[in-house]
Each structure stands twice: as structure tokens, then as C-alpha cells.
Design an enzyme around this catalytic site. Structure first.
Site, PDB file in Angstrom:
ATOM      1  N   ASP A 145       0.801  -1.146   0.132  1.00  0.00           N
ATOM      2  CA  ASP A 145       0.179  -0.113  -0.169  1.00  0.00           C
ATOM      3  C   ASP A 145       0.806   1.221  -0.022  1.00  0.00           C
ATOM      4  O   ASP A 145       2.190   1.273   0.383  1.00  0.00           O
ATOM      5  CB  ASP A 145      -0.979  -0.009   1.116  1.00  0.00           C
ATOM      6  CG  ASP A 145      -2.144   0.865   1.021  1.00  0.00           C
ATOM      7  OD1 ASP A 145      -2.206   2.107   0.830  1.00  0.00           O
ATOM      8  OD2 ASP A 145      -3.350   0.098   1.161  1.00  0.00           O
ATOM      9  N   VAL A 171       1.661   0.976  -6.924  1.00  0.00           N
ATOM     10  CA  VAL A 171       1.307  -0.207  -7.838  1.00  0.00           C
ATOM     11  C   VAL A 171       1.367   0.080  -9.296  1.00  0.00           C
ATOM     12  O   VAL A 171       1.460  -0.886 -10.165  1.00  0.00           O
ATOM     13  CB  VAL A 171      -0.321  -0.796  -7.693  1.00  0.00           C
ATOM     14  CG1 VAL A 171      -0.206  -1.512  -6.148  1.00  0.00           C
ATOM     15  CG2 VAL A 171      -1.101   0.318  -7.637  1.00  0.00           C
ATOM     16  N   ASN A 216      -5.793  -5.889  -5.754  1.00  0.00           N
ATOM     17  CA  ASN A 216      -7.063  -5.161  -4.944  1.00  0.00           C
ATOM     18  C   ASN A 216      -6.745  -3.711  -5.204  1.00  0.00           C
ATOM     19  O   ASN A 216      -8.105  -3.227  -5.063  1.00  0.00           O
ATOM     20  CB  ASN A 216      -6.896  -5.720  -3.498  1.00  0.00           C
ATOM     21  CG  ASN A 216      -7.915  -4.814  -2.749  1.00  0.00           C
ATOM     22  OD1 ASN A 216      -9.045  -5.072  -2.648  1.00  0.00           O
ATOM     23  ND2 ASN A 216      -7.452  -3.929  -1.730  1.00  0.00           N
ATOM     24  N   TYR A 224     -13.545   4.733 -14.050  1.00  0.00           N
ATOM     25  CA  TYR A 224     -13.418   3.658 -13.392  1.00  0.00           C
ATOM     26  C   TYR A 224     -14.206   2.435 -13.830  1.00  0.00           C
ATOM     27  O   TYR A 224     -13.553   1.342 -14.015  1.00  0.00           O
ATOM     28  CB  TYR A 224     -14.403   3.884 -11.945  1.00  0.00           C
ATOM     29  CG  TYR A 224     -14.530   2.830 -10.730  1.00  0.00           C
ATOM     30  CD1 TYR A 224     -13.495   2.534 -10.045  1.00  0.00           C
ATOM     31  CD2 TYR A 224     -15.715   2.041 -10.825  1.00  0.00           C
ATOM     32  CE1 TYR A 224     -13.523   1.446  -9.240  1.00  0.00           C
ATOM     33  CE2 TYR A 224     -15.805   0.660 -10.140  1.00  0.00           C
ATOM     34  CZ  TYR A 224     -14.811   0.627  -9.151  1.00  0.00           C
ATOM     35  OH  TYR A 224     -14.791  -0.312  -8.306  1.00  0.00           O
ATOM     36  N   LYS A 283     -12.509  -1.231 -14.992  1.00  0.00           N
ATOM     37  CA  LYS A 283     -12.531  -2.534 -14.556  1.00  0.00           C
ATOM     38  C   LYS A 283     -13.209  -3.451 -15.591  1.00  0.00           C
ATOM     39  O   LYS A 283     -13.434  -4.607 -15.428  1.00  0.00           O
ATOM     40  CB  LYS A 283     -13.930  -2.066 -13.435  1.00  0.00           C
ATOM     41  CG  LYS A 283     -13.483  -1.524 -12.126  1.00  0.00           C
ATOM     42  CD  LYS A 283     -12.367  -2.150 -11.615  1.00  0.00           C
ATOM     43  CE  LYS A 283     -12.263  -1.428 -10.078  1.00  0.00           C
ATOM     44  NZ  LYS A 283     -10.861  -2.292  -9.323  1.00  0.00           N
ATOM     45  N   THR A 341     -17.293  -0.478   3.066  1.00  0.00           N
ATOM     46  CA  THR A 341     -15.957  -0.033   3.671  1.00  0.00           C
ATOM     47  C   THR A 341     -15.833   1.476   4.273  1.00  0.00           C
ATOM     48  O   THR A 341     -16.748   2.177   4.034  1.00  0.00           O
ATOM     49  CB  THR A 341     -14.998  -0.057   2.469  1.00  0.00           C
ATOM     50  OG1 THR A 341     -15.445   0.974   1.380  1.00  0.00           O
ATOM     51  CG2 THR A 341     -14.870  -1.311   1.797  1.00  0.00           C
TER      52      THR A 341
END
Length: 244
Positions: free
Chosen positions: A37, A61, A87, A150, A154, A185
Site C-alpha cells: 500500500d 502499484v 486489489n 472507473y 474495471k 468499507t
């Protein structure tokens, strides 16, 4: 019985939210977990809490160099990698005409390019391990429309999963995608957004949002040998939203 005994797993975006839930369950089920992270404070604290079978590595990442470092650190600490959970992800909830190119490319780099880099980086380590499982966290917006940027990424993750599954099957490496719906979350369950999510939940067939741990159970299945004949497939965790 530990379902991930002797597995070494990398989980990106693992310091909080769904990634944290995955990391906790993986360690509970016997895996040695590398949590990556950008949030060093939370990642380090989580790894310390989880004990000797968890290691935090700070990672961008979207950086090929950072991916090489993560693989090196994983192998030095625990040995060849068996499982990768891609993730990490972000979203800007903006109208398409308000989305800048910089916004768009940031989403592409973190949500899409990172998955490509992760698959490429981990394949050699998985070959050393005798095979492995790559789990790409997409979204229901990899199946149906949503926010520009987004949704695009995806869908791309979903397609990349299928292409990589075909490429890597001869190496004993499985690649699948997971498509969560609305997940409770900390990022979304606060302030005005929480009210909007709770209102939307009334329209979900199961009449509630998912807890992160419910997604983790599907990720656990795909990481384990129980899913040994599943590759190139989508696993949807959405309470029935996309069935409507």
C-alpha cells in the site's frame, strides 16, 4: 484445517478496506502475506498486528520498479509467491465532462496498468512455486455501466483476466476476476455518502450492502486449491444487483 497453509500471498491496497479484510482472513487461514500500500502507517500497523506471517512493503502499484521490489521482498521473507490479489484501486465520481485527462490517467494507471504489471511481475515467482492463483478485483462496473474512468478500467481488468488466464494456464497459473457490488468499507460508509448508500441498499435484491469479509470469502476460495479448475472466470459478489 487451514485452507491456505504453505501459501505465500501478495495483497495490494491491503492496508485498509477490502484489502485489509483479505489480509486478515488469509493469515487466519495459514498464508504468509505481503501487504502492499502507499499508506505506510496503516500498512505497518496491520502487519505488526497480524504477526510474523505478515510483512508490509510500501508500493506504488503503477511502478514497475516497485513491483520488482515487492517480489524480491516476498521471496526473501517467505519464498516463491503462490497468490496475488490485485486489489488496489481508486475512483473519481465525476461527470465525464468534468474529468480531466490527469484524473483519467491516474485511474487507468492504478486500476488497470497495475494489474498488468502485477501479473507480469509475479509469473516467474509462481513458476518457481509450481503454479499459482492471480485474483483481480474488478467490480460490478466491470459488467455494467458506472462512472467514466472507473468503469472503463474495471471492464479492462475483466478482459485482461481472460487473456492472461489463457496465456498462463500452461504454466499452472490461474487468473480470475472478482466483481464486488456495494461494499461497506470505511471510505463509503461515512457522512452524506453513507445516507446515499443506505438509500440505494433498499433497491438491492438482498436489501443490504455487503461486508468486506463476504468478498474475502470468495477471494479465499480462489486463492485456495479448492478452485483448482477455475480460470478466466468472473465471480460476482453483489447481492443480486446485476441479476435485475
Amino acid at each position: 484445517m487451514s485452507r491456505l497453509a504453505n501459501k505465500v500471498a501478495i495483497i495490494t491496497g491491503g492496508a485498509q478496506g477490502m484489502g485489509e479484510a483479505h489480509a486478515r482472513l488469509f493469515v487466519e487461514q495459514g498464508a504468509k502475506v505481503i501487504i502492499t500500500d502507499l499508506n505506510e502507517e496503516k500498512g505497518t500497523a496491520l502487519a505488526a498486528e497480524l504477526g510474523e506471517n505478515a510483512l508490509f512493503v510500501k508500493q506504488n502499484v503503477a511502478s514497475e520498479e516497485d513491483w520488482a521490489n515487492v517480489i524480491t521482498k516476498a521471496e526473501e521473507a517467505f519464498g516463491p509467491v503462490n497468490v496475488l490479489v490485485n486489489n488496489a484501486g481508486i475512483s473519481f465520481n465525476k461527470f465525464v465532462l468534468d474529468l480531466t485527462l490527469d484524473d483519467y490517467m491516474k485511474i487507468v494507471n492504478i486500476n488497470q496498468v497495475s494489474v498488468f504489471l502485477g501479473i507480469k511481475a509475479v509469473a516467474g515467482s509462481m513458476q518457481k512455486a509450481g503454479g499459482g492463483s492471480i485474483i483481480n478485483i474488478s467490480s460490478i462496473n466491470g459488467l455494467v455501466g458506472g462512472a467514466v474512468g472507473y468503469t472503463d478500467t474495471k471492464f479492462a481488468v475483466r478482459g485482461m483476466t481472460k487473456a492472461a488466464a489463457l496465456n498462463l494456464a500452461p504454466m499452472g497459473i490461474r487468473v480470475n476476476s472478482v466483481h464486488p457490488g456495494v461494499i461497506a468499507t470505511p471510505m463509503i460508509m461515512q457522512g452524506d455518502q453513507k445516507d446515499a448508500i443506505e438509500a440505494f441498499a433498499k433497491h438491492i435484491p438482498m436489501k443490504r450492502v455487503s461486508q468486506p469479509e463476504e468478498v474475502s470469502q470468495v477471494v479465499l476460495f480462489l486463492a485456495s486449491d479448492e478452485s483448482s479448475y477455475s480460470t478466466g472466470s468472473e465471480f460476482v459478489v453483489d447481492g443480486g444487483i446485476t441479476a435485475q
